[in-house]
Scaffold this motif. Structure first.
Motif, mmCIF file in Angstrom:
data_model
loop_
_atom_site.group_PDB
_atom_site.id
_atom_site.type_symbol
_atom_site.label_atom_id
_atom_site.label_comp_id
_atom_site.label_asym_id
_atom_site.label_seq_id
_atom_site.Cartn_x
_atom_site.Cartn_y
_atom_site.Cartn_z
ATOM 1 N N GLU A 106 33.252 -36.860 7.262
ATOM 2 C CA GLU A 106 32.565 -36.505 6.010
ATOM 3 C C GLU A 106 32.521 -34.992 5.783
ATOM 4 O OE1 GLU A 106 32.068 -38.511 3.825
ATOM 5 O OE2 GLU A 106 31.302 -40.438 4.554
ATOM 6 N N HIS A 143 23.308 -36.038 6.455
ATOM 7 C CA HIS A 143 23.785 -37.257 5.791
ATOM 8 C C HIS A 143 23.441 -38.448 6.688
ATOM 9 C CE1 HIS A 143 26.294 -40.413 4.309
ATOM 10 N NE2 HIS A 143 27.177 -40.309 5.280
ATOM 11 N N HIS A 179 22.819 -42.994 6.918
ATOM 12 C CA HIS A 179 23.016 -44.314 6.324
ATOM 13 C C HIS A 179 21.683 -45.046 6.357
ATOM 14 C CE1 HIS A 179 27.535 -44.083 7.656
ATOM 15 N NE2 HIS A 179 27.211 -43.187 6.749
ATOM 16 N N HIS A 208 26.181 -46.751 0.696
ATOM 17 C CA HIS A 208 26.526 -45.805 1.755
ATOM 18 C C HIS A 208 25.278 -45.177 2.403
ATOM 19 C CE1 HIS A 208 29.504 -42.369 3.029
ATOM 20 N NE2 HIS A 208 28.686 -42.723 4.004
HETATM 21 ZN ZN LIG Z 1 28.471 -41.831 5.853
#
Ligand SMILES: [Zn+2]
Length: 211
Positions: free
Chosen positions: A75, A94, A96, A155
């Protein structure tokens, strides 16, 4: 080299795992160095439990791999695109997160239920785009605009901050906000903070007054 920002990335990812924000090797963290063009980021496919400072990857602002034994996170484009677009952003988280992912499916803005959450709202949803793609990076930048957090449909979430503590706080509050929102919507009682209250709180935060 870049021990300081590598250590910040490692500490943050371990903390995120400890408090249940991330599981397995999902999620990633990045921190910008004193040199604005240098970013420390979690490597891909290394279990966080055994990760060491020297495992953290270094990339430049264009996402090119500069240092570290493992490939930078898949990512990376999302992290570097946001830092290219926003000189105020010095760290990204980031995840999930379960509740963020549930609430992202509605496509609706996430709204605050308590004062500390108001700092990041409204939180917009990025339409589903393939993970790791330049398109996702582009969509995150445009949906984020001048805000700190976006949800990613099917996501998770992407949070930014002026430092890593700031970005982690945004991730923690966003997951909390999504959980409260989901349960109160299930009960049929969801009632977001009024917009004028949110505007007042945001003005207080901008003026450096605690909420
Ligand atoms: Zn991800």
């Amino acid at each position: 080299m870049y021990e300081d920002i590598k250590q910040q990335v490692l500490d943050a990812i371990l903390e995120a795992q400890k408090i249940g924000l991330i599981h397995g090797t999902s999620g990633n963290v990045s921190v910008r160095g004193e040199d604005d063009n240098i970013i420390a980021i979690t490597p891909s496919c290394v279990p966080y439990e055994t990760m060491k400072v020297e495992d953290i990857a270094i990339v430049n602002l264009d996402g090119e791999w500069i240092e570290g034994p493992h490939k930078p996170s898949s990512e990376t484009p999302m992290h570097t695109a946001v830092m290219r677009a926003r000189s105020d952003v010095r760290a990204n988280v980031h995840t999930h997160g379960k509740f963020a992912t549930i609430m992202a499916m509605s496509g609706e803005d996430l709204l605050p239920s308590s004062p500390p959450e108001a700092e990041f709202t409204p939180i917009k949803v990025v339409p589903f785009t393939m993970p790791g793609s330049d398109n996702l990076a582009k969509n995150v930048v445009s949906t984020l605009a001048d805000k700190r957090v976006v949800l990613l449909k099917n996501h998770g979430m992407f949070c930014t901050g002026a430092d890593i503590g700031n970005a982690m706080a945004a991730a923690i509050y966003t997951e909390e906000m999504a959980e409260i929102c989901m349960f109160s919507k299930l009960l049929g009682t969801f009632d977001a903070l009024p917009e004028d209250v949110v505007a007042n709180i945001q003005a207080m935060i901008a003026a450096d007054k605690a909420v």
